[in-house]
Design a protein around this motif. Structure first.
Motif, PDB file in Angstrom:
ATOM      1  N   THR A 151       0.920  -1.121  -0.069  1.00 54.73           N
ATOM      2  CA  THR A 151      -0.008   0.105  -0.059  1.00 54.73           C
ATOM      3  C   THR A 151       0.975   1.216  -0.064  1.00 54.73           C
ATOM      4  N   ASP A 152       2.081   1.297  -0.129  1.00 53.18           N
ATOM      5  CA  ASP A 152       2.891   2.206   0.300  1.00 53.18           C
ATOM      6  C   ASP A 152       3.311   3.119  -1.280  1.00 53.18           C
ATOM      7  N   LEU A 170      14.888   0.214  -6.701  1.00 46.83           N
ATOM      8  CA  LEU A 170      14.042  -0.257  -7.471  1.00 46.83           C
ATOM      9  C   LEU A 170      13.355  -1.568  -7.078  1.00 46.83           C
ATOM     10  N   LEU A 171      14.240  -2.539  -6.727  1.00 48.15           N
ATOM     11  CA  LEU A 171      13.780  -3.913  -6.650  1.00 48.15           C
ATOM     12  C   LEU A 171      13.140  -4.049  -5.068  1.00 48.15           C
ATOM     13  N   ALA A 172      13.335  -3.183  -4.113  1.00 48.62           N
ATOM     14  CA  ALA A 172      13.016  -3.472  -2.782  1.00 48.62           C
ATOM     15  C   ALA A 172      11.470  -3.164  -3.058  1.00 48.62           C
ATOM     16  N   PRO A 173      11.272  -1.801  -3.514  1.00 47.83           N
ATOM     17  CA  PRO A 173       9.608  -1.331  -3.716  1.00 47.83           C
ATOM     18  C   PRO A 173       8.780  -2.360  -4.617  1.00 47.83           C
ATOM     19  N   LEU A 174       9.424  -2.818  -5.529  1.00 55.78           N
ATOM     20  CA  LEU A 174       8.826  -3.514  -6.297  1.00 55.78           C
ATOM     21  C   LEU A 174       8.373  -4.907  -5.893  1.00 55.78           C
ATOM     22  N   ALA A 175       9.364  -5.626  -5.058  1.00 56.29           N
ATOM     23  CA  ALA A 175       9.105  -6.801  -4.293  1.00 56.29           C
ATOM     24  C   ALA A 175       8.124  -6.551  -3.303  1.00 56.29           C
ATOM     25  N   ALA A 176       8.023  -5.423  -2.780  1.00 55.87           N
ATOM     26  CA  ALA A 176       6.734  -4.882  -1.687  1.00 55.87           C
ATOM     27  C   ALA A 176       5.587  -4.922  -2.350  1.00 55.87           C
ATOM     28  N   GLY A 177       5.646  -4.731  -3.703  1.00 56.99           N
ATOM     29  CA  GLY A 177       4.301  -4.177  -4.414  1.00 56.99           C
ATOM     30  C   GLY A 177       4.104  -2.549  -4.268  1.00 56.99           C
ATOM     31  N   ALA A 178       5.102  -2.295  -3.823  1.00 54.06           N
ATOM     32  CA  ALA A 178       4.941  -0.551  -3.471  1.00 54.06           C
ATOM     33  C   ALA A 178       5.128   0.137  -4.718  1.00 54.06           C
ATOM     34  N   SER A 179       4.753   1.488  -4.718  1.00 54.70           N
ATOM     35  CA  SER A 179       5.127   2.599  -5.964  1.00 54.70           C
ATOM     36  C   SER A 179       5.978   3.253  -5.379  1.00 54.70           C
ATOM     37  N   ILE A 180       6.716   3.690  -6.779  1.00 54.58           N
ATOM     38  CA  ILE A 180       8.053   4.667  -6.317  1.00 54.58           C
ATOM     39  C   ILE A 180       7.893   5.956  -7.054  1.00 54.58           C
ATOM     40  N   SER A 197       0.370  15.581  -3.006  1.00 49.58           N
ATOM     41  CA  SER A 197      -0.146  15.398  -4.348  1.00 49.58           C
ATOM     42  C   SER A 197       0.143  14.096  -5.009  1.00 49.58           C
ATOM     43  N   GLU A 198       1.240  13.272  -4.562  1.00 48.31           N
ATOM     44  CA  GLU A 198       1.695  11.979  -4.954  1.00 48.31           C
ATOM     45  C   GLU A 198       1.142  10.854  -4.000  1.00 48.31           C
ATOM     46  N   ARG A 199       0.502  11.487  -3.048  1.00 47.02           N
ATOM     47  CA  ARG A 199       0.026  10.717  -1.899  1.00 47.02           C
ATOM     48  C   ARG A 199       0.962   9.670  -1.559  1.00 47.02           C
ATOM     49  N   VAL A 200       2.078  10.196  -1.000  1.00 45.08           N
ATOM     50  CA  VAL A 200       3.176   9.361  -0.510  1.00 45.08           C
ATOM     51  C   VAL A 200       2.968   9.164   0.930  1.00 45.08           C
ATOM     52  N   THR A 201       3.493   7.717   1.152  1.00 48.84           N
ATOM     53  CA  THR A 201       3.170   7.143   2.537  1.00 48.84           C
ATOM     54  C   THR A 201       4.479   7.089   3.094  1.00 48.84           C
TER      55      THR A 201
END
Length: 216
Positions: A151-152, A170-180, A197-201
């Motif tokens: 959800t991040d 790159l790879l860690a956020p992708l592995a988590a399913g997070a957006s970058i 505006s980017e809904r950053v968590t």
């Protein structure tokens, strides 16, 4: 076009357009960018060893380093990127350089002629060497360390990302399913509005009041 489409197109370009084969060194001389993500993931899909230094069998770089790369002995296959957000072509053609915009001509699905070997070296960064399986393990470890979830939305400082390397940004956020969300030359005063505006968590390398710092 999704990142998955771009990865497939870029992998096809590496394999069929530039004749990159498993185990060959591919130097990725690019800043953190969504197109850099496609270049990296496409190279790994082919089974190449990504490095940050020359010499290499193939090189991906932006216009600022093309002259340097073309002066290298051995004439590597060269992929040039404008890094324009809409994948515009390089401002001028360079002899011996394949323009990344040509990836648009390649298919949205990719099948490697030789499936990548999980035990083969996939990343060389200084003294660090990781196999393809090691990349997966390292990314999973970073997910835990950075406390990322699907959800991040992760706001990443580009300078820190360059230093931290592709496993972290790159790879860690992708592995988590997070957006970058990559942020270059961040203005501290403008960051709260950007984050909203980017809904950053969560942030990496940046401080925004009221937003959790990764791993903090």
């Amino acid at each position: 076009v999704t990142l998955a489409n771009w990865v497939a197109k870029t992998a096809n370009l590496w394999q069929d357009g530039l004749d990159v084969e498993p185990g060959q060194r591919v130097a990725v001389l690019l800043p953190p960018h969504w197109q850099t993500a496609a270049v990296l993931l496409g190279a790994w899909a082919v089974g190449a060893t990504v490095t940050e230094t020359l010499p290499a069998s193939a090189v991906a770089t932006d216009e600022g380093r093309l002259a340097e790369v073309l002066d290298e002995d051995g004439a590597p296959a060269v992929l040039g990127l404008s890094l324009h957000p809409l994948v515009a072509r390089l401002p001028r053609p360079w002899p011996g350089v394949t323009d990344f915009a040509d990836a648009l001509l390649y298919g949205d699905e990719f099948v490697a002629y030789t499936p990548p070997d999980p035990a083969a070296v996939a990343l060389e960064a200084g003294s660090l060497m990781l196999t393809a399986a090691g990349l997966v393990d390292a990314a999973a470890a970073f997910v835990t360390q950075l406390e990322l979830s699907a959800t991040d939305r992760l706001l990443v400082d580009v300078d820190l990302a360059r230093d931290a390397g592709p496993v972290a940004w790159l790879l860690a956020p992708l592995a988590a399913g997070a957006s970058i969300v990559l942020c270059r030359n961040a203005d501290p005063a403008a960051l709260p509005r950007r984050a909203e505006s980017e809904r950053v968590t969560v942030t990496l390398g940046l401080h925004v009041d009221g937003v959790r710092a990764a791993g903090g």
